[in-house]
Every structure is written in C-alpha cells, then in structure tokens.
Design an enzyme around this catalytic site. Structure first.
Site, mmCIF file in Angstrom:
data_model
loop_
_atom_site.group_PDB
_atom_site.id
_atom_site.type_symbol
_atom_site.label_atom_id
_atom_site.label_comp_id
_atom_site.label_asym_id
_atom_site.label_seq_id
_atom_site.Cartn_x
_atom_site.Cartn_y
_atom_site.Cartn_z
ATOM 1 N N ASP A 108 -5.587 -1.553 3.436
ATOM 2 C CA ASP A 108 -4.764 -2.061 4.419
ATOM 3 C C ASP A 108 -4.147 -3.286 4.018
ATOM 4 O O ASP A 108 -4.713 -3.951 3.341
ATOM 5 C CB ASP A 108 -5.008 -2.050 5.669
ATOM 6 C CG ASP A 108 -3.802 -1.941 6.521
ATOM 7 O OD1 ASP A 108 -2.607 -1.821 6.322
ATOM 8 O OD2 ASP A 108 -4.175 -2.526 7.820
ATOM 9 N N THR A 109 -2.450 -3.256 3.630
ATOM 10 C CA THR A 109 -2.589 -4.253 3.554
ATOM 11 C C THR A 109 -0.931 -4.547 5.001
ATOM 12 O O THR A 109 -0.949 -3.997 5.687
ATOM 13 C CB THR A 109 -1.589 -4.252 2.074
ATOM 14 O OG1 THR A 109 -0.406 -3.440 2.390
ATOM 15 C CG2 THR A 109 -1.997 -4.051 0.932
ATOM 16 N N GLU B 261 1.818 -5.527 6.558
ATOM 17 C CA GLU B 261 3.042 -5.505 6.723
ATOM 18 C C GLU B 261 4.230 -5.841 6.884
ATOM 19 O O GLU B 261 4.485 -7.627 6.739
ATOM 20 C CB GLU B 261 3.223 -4.976 8.713
ATOM 21 C CG GLU B 261 3.094 -3.618 8.823
ATOM 22 C CD GLU B 261 2.442 -2.502 8.033
ATOM 23 O OE1 GLU B 261 3.860 -1.680 8.079
ATOM 24 O OE2 GLU B 261 1.482 -1.389 8.429
ATOM 25 N N ARG C 125 1.497 7.168 0.041
ATOM 26 C CA ARG C 125 0.348 6.124 0.367
ATOM 27 C C ARG C 125 -0.930 5.697 -0.236
ATOM 28 O O ARG C 125 -1.154 6.477 0.314
ATOM 29 C CB ARG C 125 0.027 5.662 2.356
ATOM 30 C CG ARG C 125 -0.819 5.411 2.473
ATOM 31 C CD ARG C 125 -0.582 4.290 3.519
ATOM 32 N NE ARG C 125 -2.085 3.147 3.676
ATOM 33 C CZ ARG C 125 -2.493 2.991 3.965
ATOM 34 N NH1 ARG C 125 -3.466 2.556 2.803
ATOM 35 N NH2 ARG C 125 -3.026 1.964 5.352
ATOM 36 N N ARG D 115 3.882 11.033 4.227
ATOM 37 C CA ARG D 115 3.775 10.382 2.648
ATOM 38 C C ARG D 115 2.350 11.387 2.041
ATOM 39 O O ARG D 115 1.231 11.163 2.959
ATOM 40 C CB ARG D 115 3.437 8.735 2.906
ATOM 41 C CG ARG D 115 4.388 8.274 3.565
ATOM 42 C CD ARG D 115 4.299 6.240 3.569
ATOM 43 N NE ARG D 115 3.283 6.433 4.374
ATOM 44 C CZ ARG D 115 3.026 4.862 4.951
ATOM 45 N NH1 ARG D 115 3.457 4.059 4.118
ATOM 46 N NH2 ARG D 115 1.368 4.839 5.256
ATOM 47 N N ASP E 269 0.498 -1.326 0.002
ATOM 48 C CA ASP E 269 -0.359 -0.472 -0.225
ATOM 49 C C ASP E 269 0.452 0.902 0.165
ATOM 50 O O ASP E 269 0.084 2.261 0.174
ATOM 51 C CB ASP E 269 -0.942 0.378 0.979
ATOM 52 C CG ASP E 269 -0.448 0.099 2.643
ATOM 53 O OD1 ASP E 269 1.309 0.480 2.763
ATOM 54 O OD2 ASP E 269 -1.006 -0.148 2.801
#
Length: 124
Positions: free
Chosen positions: A44-45, A47, A39, A90, A29
């Site tokens: 949401d992916t 970590e 971003r 970001r 992401d």
C-alpha cells in the site's frame, strides 16, 4: 530485507514479460497496461489524489516517481495477473522488475507498507 525476500517468493504462476513503454503508472500501487488498470498486491502506498495531509501527498508522489523509475530502468519488467478484482474494478497483479517484486522494493525503501487486504493504516 526479510519482507523483501518473502515478497519475491515465486507464486507458482508464470510472469509475463511486458514492454515498459506500455505501462502507465497511476500511482505507487496502480498501473495501467493497455487500458486496463491493475492494483499491485502486497503493498500500500500513500494516496496522491485525495491525501489526508501534505506528508501523505509528498510520500505518495515519491512512491509514484520511484515506480516510474523502476519500470524505466532497463531491467526486465514482468507482470503476473492474479484472479479477481478489487472494489474499484481493477485487476490484481504482481509487478516484477529484474525478477524482484516491486512490493518488496518499495516497502524496503520506506515508500510503501505491506498490505494484504483489510483495513489500511493512515499515513498522517
């Protein structure tokens, strides 16, 4: 499929075509484009740099691999830069591959979850 359709709805902002070779994928992401990190919103992916368990790391690596594959697919790659920044500084953006929002693709493939801010669920 419904989530993918909703995430591909036009936001009213024109997407700018970008050269796929200029995109460096940080993780599933986050991308770097010309030295600026973005971003990707709407997802949401897991970590990859500080995962909480082996499953999160493996799924995060797969999401990263898949995003690289999508960008290198030969399809049109477009970016919509959104106003604001995240807490890490970001830029915020939506990334489209062949006119489909990457968020919808990765969510549909089970490599990401829908995310629109706030507290995120764990992956472990």
């Amino acid at each position: 499929m419904i989530v993918a359709a909703l995430l591909s709805i036009d936001t009213g902002t024109a997407a700018e075509p970008i050269n796929p070779a200029s995109v460096y994928v940080i993780d599933g992401d986050t991308i770097d484009l010309g030295g600026e990190r973005f971003r990707l919103v709407g997802l949401d992916t897991p970590e990859t740099y500080d995962p909480q368990c082996a499953y999160e790391k493996a799924l995060g690596d797969e999401a990263t691999r898949r995003l690289r594959e999508l960008i290198g697919s030969g399809e049109l790659v477009e970016l919509i830069v959104l106003p604001g920044r995240d807490r890490y500084g970001r830029g915020l953006a939506r990334l489209y591959i062949g006119r489909a929002d990457v968020a919808g693709i990765l969510i549909g493939e089970g490599l990401a979850r829908e995310y629109n801010g706030g507290r995120r669920q764990g992956w472990c």
